[in-house]
Design a protein around this motif. Structure first.
Motif: not given
Length: 143
Positions: A26, A57-58, A60-63, A65
């Motif tokens: 990230w 942002l990256t 929070l969005l991907t962690r 998953l």
């Protein structure tokens, strides 16, 4: 600043490659976006803002998953199904003496008491957890 952001992106990628899970990808993406902003001659505060925003942002969005699909170290076994089952003490369970066996699901297991009390042979107990090759059991109370 272009060289600094490029070095940061490379450093974060090296850290990512050196670890077994997702740890810094990230920040590498954030550094890459800051590098692009620096190439467009944006002020330093805007470069730093892009780095922080894109990284967060990256992350929070991907962690969530990534945690679900990568580094799932819990390996359930068939033995886990005995947790919660009731069984009968075969050999008295005495934590101080390090003795005790129970029979659960047709198999004999070494057992220890979850409460620390000695459990006599023939007592009904419930399996609370598995520690190594021993079952941790507690007396069943009739309610």
């Amino acid at each position: 600043m272009i060289l600094i952001w490029a070095a940061a992106a490379v450093l974060f990628l090296i850290v990512e490659l050196a670890t077994s899970g997702l740890t810094s990808i990230w920040f590498a993406l954030g550094a890459l976006c800051a590098l692009l902003t620096a190439a467009l001659h944006a002020p330093l505060w805007l470069q730093a803002l892009w780095f922080v925003l894109i990284s967060l942002l990256t992350l929070l969005l991907t962690r969530p998953l990534a945690k679900r699909y990568v580094n799932d170290r819990a390996q359930p076994t068939n033995a886990d199904r005995v947790i919660g089952m009731q069984c009968v003490v075969r050999e008295p369970v005495d934590n101080l003496a390090g003795t005790g066996t129970v029979c659960v699901d047709g198999k004999v297991w070494a057992a220890r008491s979850a409460t620390g009390e000695t459990l006599p042979a023939g007592a009904r107990v419930a399996v609370r957890e598995i520690q190594g090759v021993k079952l941790i059991v507690a007396p069943v109370t009739d309610a």
